[in-house]
Motif scaffolding. Sequence first.
Motif, PDB file in Angstrom:
ATOM      1  N   SER A  74       0.810  -1.223   0.000  1.00 11.21           N
ATOM      2  CA  SER A  74       0.000   0.000   0.000  1.00 11.21           C
ATOM      3  C   SER A  74       0.841   1.270   0.000  1.00 11.21           C
ATOM      4  CB  SER A  74      -0.941   0.013   1.217  1.00 11.21           C
ATOM      5  OG  SER A  74      -1.892  -1.018   1.100  1.00 11.21           O
ATOM      6  N   GLY A 108      -1.098   4.565   1.656  1.00 13.92           N
ATOM      7  CA  GLY A 108      -1.815   3.789   2.663  1.00 13.92           C
ATOM      8  C   GLY A 108      -1.387   4.142   4.070  1.00 13.92           C
ATOM      9  N   ALA A 111      -2.932   7.434   4.963  1.00  7.89           N
ATOM     10  CA  ALA A 111      -4.376   7.283   5.107  1.00  7.89           C
ATOM     11  C   ALA A 111      -4.737   6.609   6.422  1.00  7.89           C
ATOM     12  CB  ALA A 111      -4.935   6.482   3.939  1.00  7.89           C
ATOM     13  N   SER A 112      -3.921   5.648   6.863  1.00  6.07           N
ATOM     14  CA  SER A 112      -4.226   4.937   8.110  1.00  6.07           C
ATOM     15  C   SER A 112      -4.157   5.874   9.309  1.00  6.07           C
ATOM     16  CB  SER A 112      -3.272   3.758   8.293  1.00  6.07           C
ATOM     17  OG  SER A 112      -1.934   4.208   8.478  1.00  6.07           O
ATOM     18  N   ALA A 127      -7.066   8.408   9.067  1.00  3.57           N
ATOM     19  CA  ALA A 127      -8.355   7.809   9.416  1.00  3.57           C
ATOM     20  C   ALA A 127      -8.529   7.720  10.926  1.00  3.57           C
ATOM     21  CB  ALA A 127      -8.476   6.420   8.787  1.00  3.57           C
ATOM     22  N   LEU A 159      -6.237  -2.599   2.297  1.00  8.19           N
ATOM     23  CA  LEU A 159      -6.285  -1.196   2.730  1.00  8.19           C
ATOM     24  C   LEU A 159      -7.654  -0.794   3.268  1.00  8.19           C
ATOM     25  CD1 LEU A 159      -4.927   1.530   3.057  1.00  8.19           C
ATOM     26  CD2 LEU A 159      -5.449   2.034   0.653  1.00  8.19           C
ATOM     27  N   LEU A 200      -8.104   0.507   7.121  1.00  4.59           N
ATOM     28  CA  LEU A 200      -8.653   1.835   7.385  1.00  4.59           C
ATOM     29  C   LEU A 200      -9.875   1.753   8.295  1.00  4.59           C
ATOM     30  CD1 LEU A 200      -8.348   3.618   3.916  1.00  4.59           C
ATOM     31  CD2 LEU A 200      -6.842   3.798   5.913  1.00  4.59           C
ATOM     32  N   CYS A 253      -8.684   1.293  11.740  1.00  2.00           N
ATOM     33  CA  CYS A 253      -8.146   2.550  12.264  1.00  2.00           C
ATOM     34  C   CYS A 253      -9.258   3.502  12.692  1.00  2.00           C
ATOM     35  CB  CYS A 253      -7.258   3.217  11.213  1.00  2.00           C
ATOM     36  SG  CYS A 253      -5.709   2.334  10.885  1.00  2.00           S
ATOM     37  N   VAL A 254     -10.353   3.515  11.951  1.00  2.00           N
ATOM     38  CA  VAL A 254     -11.486   4.373  12.314  1.00  2.00           C
ATOM     39  C   VAL A 254     -12.074   3.941  13.657  1.00  2.00           C
ATOM     40  CG1 VAL A 254     -13.866   4.969  11.701  1.00  2.00           C
ATOM     41  CG2 VAL A 254     -12.068   5.055   9.968  1.00  2.00           C
TER      42      VAL A 254
END
Length: 301
Positions: A50, A54, A57-58, A61, A106, A110, A113-114
Amino acid sequence: MTTTCEIPATSVDRLVSSQFVRLLVMVFGSGLSMYLLTSVVPLYLAAHGSGGVGAGASTAAMMFSAVAVELVVPRMLARWGYQVVLGLGLVLLGAPSLVLLASASLPLVLAVCVVRGAGLAILVVGAVALVAEITPAVRRGEALGVYGVAVGVPAVIGLPLGVYLTQVIGFGALFVLAAATSLAGLVALVGLPGRIAVEDQHVHVLGGVRRSGLLMPTLVFAAVTLGAGISVTFLPLAVAGDKQSMVAAALLLQAIAAPLARWLAGRYADRLGPARLLAPAVVLAAAGAGSLVSCRVRPRS
């Protein structure tokens, strides 16, 4: 002749109580769970293709989720109380780590992670609010400083240890360890207060920020946190694989400095006022972030 019976200040203003110790134990476990994976999840994504997108983004998030959920935590505390809400936070922060065992996709990472960001938000807001409830008002700054140490020590351990353990026990075992350290904090909830009345102005978070002069400190905190998040996310990816020990050392030094600074800030805030500490703190944060620009690192292939 009359005598006045005075209660010793130590009995009235005692900082360390059994409830405070339980809270610190819970904070330590949840913090360790978070920091073990802070730099590891980006590495996990990069190892499975990723890349930097990625990784960024992680972290984004998790942080955006945390910010969003923080706005509703005071209402949750008012409705369900500290034990229930903090317990929910521990579960949301820890249990999703086990989902990472299934896939490095991914979208799945994510989503994890949220959820973990929501748990982090609950624990941060709930724990700080509880510190204010169970410690003497005249020593609240010092209490928050001690709390900051309890939050920072897991960073000292977890940030470098997480990167190191990926080479020793692998990602899977590390995900299980992160889940266990958070869920173990459920035991520490026993004996903590349940529902405590929350004043209306504390429930309306956005209105409180606008009306109480918190907007500028909030923006300062957001900017400094953003810089710190970028450094711990991308530093392991920016340095060549044969220099990961340098990354671990850098993360360790940052993690050591943070709790020491929190403790000192708590002590001096009670004496000098917190506003006087903001300017030098911002200067130090900017100098630290700027120094990374001059570092010459070889991108990971």
